[in-house]
Scaffold this active site. Structure first.
Site, short mmCIF file in Angstrom:
data_model
loop_
_atom_site.label_atom_id
_atom_site.label_comp_id
_atom_site.label_asym_id
_atom_site.label_seq_id
_atom_site.Cartn_x
_atom_site.Cartn_y
_atom_site.Cartn_z
N HIS A 5 89.83 40.97 12.45
CA HIS A 5 88.49 40.58 11.94
C HIS A 5 88.38 39.08 11.69
O HIS A 5 87.27 38.58 11.48
CB HIS A 5 88.16 41.34 10.66
CG HIS A 5 88.03 42.82 10.85
ND1 HIS A 5 87.12 43.38 11.73
CD2 HIS A 5 88.70 43.87 10.30
CE1 HIS A 5 87.24 44.71 11.71
NE2 HIS A 5 88.20 45.03 10.86
N ASP A 21 92.14 49.65 17.13
CA ASP A 21 91.82 49.87 15.73
C ASP A 21 90.44 50.54 15.66
O ASP A 21 89.61 50.37 16.55
CB ASP A 21 91.81 48.52 15.00
CG ASP A 21 91.65 48.64 13.49
OD1 ASP A 21 92.67 48.55 12.79
OD2 ASP A 21 90.50 48.82 13.02
N HIS A 46 88.04 49.85 13.84
CA HIS A 46 86.99 48.85 13.64
C HIS A 46 86.94 47.89 14.83
O HIS A 46 87.97 47.56 15.41
CB HIS A 46 87.26 48.05 12.36
CG HIS A 46 87.36 48.90 11.13
ND1 HIS A 46 88.58 49.29 10.59
CD2 HIS A 46 86.40 49.43 10.36
CE1 HIS A 46 88.35 50.03 9.52
NE2 HIS A 46 87.04 50.14 9.36
N ASP A 71 93.73 53.64 11.98
CA ASP A 71 92.59 54.11 11.19
C ASP A 71 91.62 54.93 12.03
O ASP A 71 90.56 55.34 11.54
CB ASP A 71 91.88 52.94 10.47
CG ASP A 71 91.77 51.69 11.30
OD1 ASP A 71 92.00 51.75 12.52
OD2 ASP A 71 91.45 50.63 10.71
#
Ligand code: SP5
Ligand code: ZN
Length: 507
Positions: free
Chosen positions: A307, A343, A345, A432
């Protein structure tokens, strides 16, 4: 590669280099892993590397017989370390050209072997000299320095909740891989700030280094630092890009935290800066191992990185470990590099860093940002701009997507990657996507991770695998073990492998 490993007079490392050069020149696809393998013999690390790739076990007896069947897997030669050694020009060329011309790789190898003074019988040729014992264990780069980043709580919609991104995550993964026996833990080496500054704004580095001392100086009585005011786009509506870019960084640490941050779920602790630096060292050491010839290596990065943008921390990330690694690979090899981000995200930071570049391909599978963090990026129409047009691919996934759905999409992502030249793939590996993850909304299983790893390994590229998210502590260790053993082509369960205990006969 050590002296003596090329018993017929040339070094397979050089063959690897020739293959890469030929590919760069866009000549015919090279399919000559076979003859090289046969000539050098079964004890050679090249053959052992071939063996480690999923699905090629069946090849070994034929190699040992002197029959050559790797023609369809010439890309494996890319996994060789690229280092120039002595070159008996004619012999090697004959070998390479012969395999093009005849498709009869065994014949080509025979000619090459004769040209090198061998009797022409293509049989497994054990080395005359002693080779170092072959260690099939995948290296896991890990350090305890991550523990300095030790949030107890994060804020979620303004309310303190137990932190997700905690030191235990890395400890659980480390313990599971250590218990497996098939991995070797190694410490990172210190790499300094230059590779960080190759992708990040120096202001972000300075802020992260200064943030906690500033909290203490300003006597802010908090366990952790988190912003409450952000320079959001509506604040600057109608103002020119140049004018906005000229706004000065605040002086107060609260303002600076918003200035350099994406969100308020990203607590900064006293040891956060050193931990984030250590995660970069882990990523770069993992990269070094692969550049030195490892087929794959895994960096247990913590805190994660994807991120973090050039000038922004956020989403439990401070420096973008995968982007820093990819940049280092480009610098070291001049090759294109692909990043596969699995991931849950979207890796908005990695996308942002390489948005206008065509030398790094970013491909991400993630929960649709309409539902999940980071909310504002990660849609399918984000494909890059300028030179980077087409070098960014997003695959947003539906709610509760399961193994089958995910793996079908993964195949499309891998197809895009194999269209791109390059021999090294960086994997941003998150767990995740797990069905029980407390903050994800997909539904993968441990078996799904094994299959995902297997398919990624079967691409035939060398892998720099870097840890990102994954917050279901109970399954984190098993999921990491499953993914990595899948990537190695090991069976799903109980596939523990003793060092040196592979099925390859020794030299
Ligand atoms: C690397 C990575 O996976 N970052 C994810 C960042 C997600 N940030 C938003 C988290 C909001 C969920 N808050 C509930 C936390 C309960 N522990
Ligand atoms: Zn994540």
């Amino acid at each position: 590669m050590e002296d003596g490993q090329a018993n017929l007079g040339f070094d397979v490392a050089w063959v690897g280099k020739v293959l890469l050069e030929r590919q760069a020149e866009e000549r015919d696809p090279v399919r000559c892993g076979g003859p090289v393998g046969a000539v050098v013999g079964a004890g050679h690390p090249f053959i052992q590397a071939v063996h480690r790739v999923a699905g090629l076990d069946a090849v070994l007896p034929q190699l040992l017989d002197g029959r050559l069947v790797l023609d369809d897997h010439g890309d494996l030669a890319q996994r060789l370390p690229v280092r120039v050694r002595d070159r008996p020009e004619g012999a090697l060329d004959q070998l390479l050209e012969g395999s093009y011309a005849s498709g009869g790789a065994g014949e080509a190898a025979g000619r090459a072997a004769r040209a090198l003074g061998h009797d022409g019988q293509i049989v497994a040729t054990p080395f005359q000299r002693t080779l170092p014992p072959y260690d099939p264990r995948v290296k896991v780069v890990h350090t305890d320095r991550h523990r300095g980043h030790d949030p107890q709580v994060e804020t979620y919609l303004g309310v303190p909740v137990p932190a997700c991104e905690v030191p235990q995550r890395a400890e659980i993964i480390r313990d599971a891989l250590a218990a497996d026996g098939g991995f070797e833990l190694v410490d990172p080496t210190v790499h300094g700030t230059d590779p960080i500054l190759a992708v990040h704004d120096p202001g972000l580095l300075r802020f992260l280094e200064e943030a906690w001392p500033a909290v203490e100086r300003q006597r802010i009585e908090r366990d952790f630092l988190v912003a409450d005011t952000y320079p959001t786009r509506g604040m600057f509506a109608g103002m020119s890009e140049a004018f906005v870019a000229a706004r000065p960084e605040p002086v107060a640490v609260g303002g600076r935290t918003g200035w350099w941050g994406l969100d308020s779920s990203n607590p900064i602790r006293p040891g956060t800066y050193d931990a984030a630096r250590s995660a970069v060292d882990v990523a770069l050491t993992t990269t070094d191992l692969v550049l030195a010839g490892e087929t794959a290596a895994y960096g247990l990065c913590r805190p994660p990185g994807h991120h973090a943008a050039a000038a922004m921390a956020g989403g439990y990330c401070f420096f973008n470990n995968a982007a820093i690694a990819a940049e280092a690979i480009v610098a070291a090899t001049g090759e294109r590099v692909a990043i596969l981000d699995v991931d849950v995200h979207h890796g908005n930071g990695t996308q942002q860093i390489f948005w206008r570049r065509d030398d790094v391909l970013y491909v991400s599978l993630h929960a649709d940002p309409k539902r999940l963090y980071p909310f504002f990026l990660g849609h399918a129409d984000e494909i890059g701009e300028g030179r980077g047009h087409g070098a960014n691919r997003n695959f947003p996934m539906g709610l509760r997507a399961d193994d089958a759905t995910y793996l079908a999409t993964l195949d499309s992502a891998l197809e895009r990657i194999s269209d791109e030249p390059g021999s090294i793939l960086v994997v941003s590996l998150g767990f995740d996507t797990f069905h029980l993850d407390p903050i994800g909304d997909l539904a993968l299983t441990t078996d799904g991770y094994h299959e995902m790893g297997r398919r990624v390994g079967a691409l035939g590229r060398r892998l720099v695998i870097l840890q990102e998210g994954g917050y279901h502590l109970g399954a984190l260790g098993e999921n990491a073990r499953a993914w990595l053993s899948g990537a190695e082509g090991r069976p799903a369960a109980g596939g523990s492998r003793e060092p040196g205990g592979g099925t390859i006969p020794g030299p």
